[in-house]
Scaffold this active site. Structure first.
Site, PDB file in Angstrom:
ATOM      1  N   ASP A  58      -7.766  -8.145   6.051  1.00 47.79           N
ATOM      2  CA  ASP A  58      -8.777  -7.936   7.087  1.00 47.79           C
ATOM      3  C   ASP A  58      -9.348  -6.522   7.100  1.00 47.79           C
ATOM      4  O   ASP A  58      -8.750  -5.581   6.583  1.00 47.79           O
ATOM      5  CB  ASP A  58      -8.177  -8.205   8.468  1.00 47.79           C
ATOM      6  CG  ASP A  58      -7.233  -7.081   8.912  1.00 47.79           C
ATOM      7  OD1 ASP A  58      -6.255  -6.789   8.174  1.00 47.79           O
ATOM      8  OD2 ASP A  58      -7.488  -6.458   9.962  1.00 47.79           O
ATOM      9  N   ASP A  92       0.856  -1.182   0.000  1.00 52.05           N
ATOM     10  CA  ASP A  92       0.000   0.000   0.000  1.00 52.05           C
ATOM     11  C   ASP A  92       0.900   1.243   0.000  1.00 52.05           C
ATOM     12  O   ASP A  92       1.350   1.676  -1.054  1.00 52.05           O
ATOM     13  CB  ASP A  92      -0.903  -0.112   1.231  1.00 52.05           C
ATOM     14  CG  ASP A  92      -1.967   0.951   1.306  1.00 52.05           C
ATOM     15  OD1 ASP A  92      -2.381   1.467   0.265  1.00 52.05           O
ATOM     16  OD2 ASP A  92      -2.409   1.270   2.429  1.00 52.05           O
TER      17      ASP A  92
HETATM   18  P1  IMP Z   1       2.057  -0.537   3.801  1.00 50.59           P
HETATM   19  O1  IMP Z   1       2.417  -0.953   2.402  1.00 50.59           O
HETATM   20  O2  IMP Z   1       3.224  -0.387   4.699  1.00 50.59           O
HETATM   21  O3  IMP Z   1       1.168   0.666   3.812  1.00 50.59           O
HETATM   22  O4  IMP Z   1       1.233  -1.639   4.526  1.00 50.59           O
HETATM   23  C1  IMP Z   1       0.641  -2.711   3.971  1.00 50.59           C
HETATM   24  C2  IMP Z   1      -0.283  -3.311   5.020  1.00 50.59           C
HETATM   25  O5  IMP Z   1      -1.448  -2.493   5.204  1.00 50.59           O
HETATM   26  C3  IMP Z   1      -0.786  -4.631   4.524  1.00 50.59           C
HETATM   27  O6  IMP Z   1       0.043  -5.694   4.945  1.00 50.59           O
HETATM   28  C4  IMP Z   1      -2.181  -4.696   5.120  1.00 50.59           C
HETATM   29  O7  IMP Z   1      -2.134  -5.272   6.396  1.00 50.59           O
HETATM   30  C5  IMP Z   1      -2.634  -3.258   5.258  1.00 50.59           C
HETATM   31  N1  IMP Z   1      -3.520  -2.855   4.141  1.00 50.59           N
HETATM   32  C6  IMP Z   1      -3.271  -1.937   3.184  1.00 50.59           C
HETATM   33  N2  IMP Z   1      -4.301  -1.818   2.324  1.00 50.59           N
HETATM   34  C7  IMP Z   1      -5.243  -2.699   2.733  1.00 50.59           C
HETATM   35  C8  IMP Z   1      -6.555  -3.066   2.229  1.00 50.59           C
HETATM   36  O8  IMP Z   1      -7.085  -2.562   1.215  1.00 50.59           O
HETATM   37  N3  IMP Z   1      -7.204  -4.023   2.937  1.00 50.59           N
HETATM   38  C9  IMP Z   1      -6.695  -4.610   4.047  1.00 50.59           C
HETATM   39  N4  IMP Z   1      -5.481  -4.306   4.542  1.00 50.59           N
HETATM   40  C10 IMP Z   1      -4.752  -3.356   3.891  1.00 50.59           C
END
Ligand code: IMP
Length: 182
Positions: A161, A104
């Site tokens: 989740d 994300d």
């Molecule tokens: P980031 O890339 O550090 O922002 O974090 C990724 C984490 O955010 C993932 O491992 C998920 O746990 C959570 N996450 C991000 N987007 C979503 C979504 O659309 N649904 C559920 N969890 C999400």
């Protein structure tokens, strides 16, 4: 029942399985000459169903292990990660393949990759993610293998989740809007 909360299905179980088969085949091809020393690292809890499906299609003598990692919110690009469960397997000098549910902002994986290379002294670290949401990226992440790219919408199921629920949905979907208000 839980499945009544889903507004639409983005990827069916069959589509995910087929994509795992393709990714597993590609990974097998890419690592087959590297001495069968691959360590596949699943990031809990979200990667669990994807991890289980993907490794069936990797035809190599791999090791598997798991980490529990979360990123601190609000620290933006300087964000660091909290590791509440670390590897129990020696990673020094080895090729690592990190399995994640979704990339994300990229904070979790950019920091984790750095940790695995500098602290754990892995020889290489590559990433396989089921989903990629490139529009939300704050930190660059080099994603070697990706299941599906999605728009900026919140998804659930197949490990993902909302408030710790819906991980056991057998497909990836979008929640009904009214459920976000709670
Ligand atoms: P980031 O890339 O550090 O922002 O974090 C990724 C984490 O955010 C993932 O491992 C998920 O746990 C959570 N996450 C991000 N987007 C979503 C979504 O659309 N649904 C559920 N969890 C999400």
């Amino acid at each position: 029942m839980m499945r009544d909360d889903v507004k639409k299905v983005l990827f069916t179980e069959q589509e995910i399985t087929e994509r795992c088969r393709q990714l597993g085949k590609q990974i097998t091809e890419d690592y087959k000459d590297r001495g069968n020393d691959l360590l596949i690292v699943g990031i809990l809890k979200g990667s669990l169903p994807f991890f289980a499906e993907l490794i069936k299609y990797i035809d190599l003598y791999v090791d598997i292990d798991f980490m529990i990692v979360s990123s601190y919110e609000g620290t933006e690009s300087s964000g660091s990660i909290k590791i509440s469960h670390d590897l129990g397997t020696e990673a020094e000098g080895r090729d690592l393949l990190v399995v994640e549910d979704i990339v994300d902002t990229g904070l979790t994986l950019s920091n984790l990759t750095e940790y695995l290379l500098s602290e754990k002294k892995a020889r290489s670290v590559e990433i396989v993610t089921l989903l990629n949401k490139p529009s939300r990226r704050l930190e660059e992440v080099n994603i070697k293998y990706c299941g599906f790219e999605i728009e900026n919408e919140f998804v659930i199921g197949y490990g993902l989740d909302f408030n710790q629920k819906y991980r056991n949905l057998p497909y990836i979907g979008v929640l009904k809007e009214e459920l976000y208000q709670h």
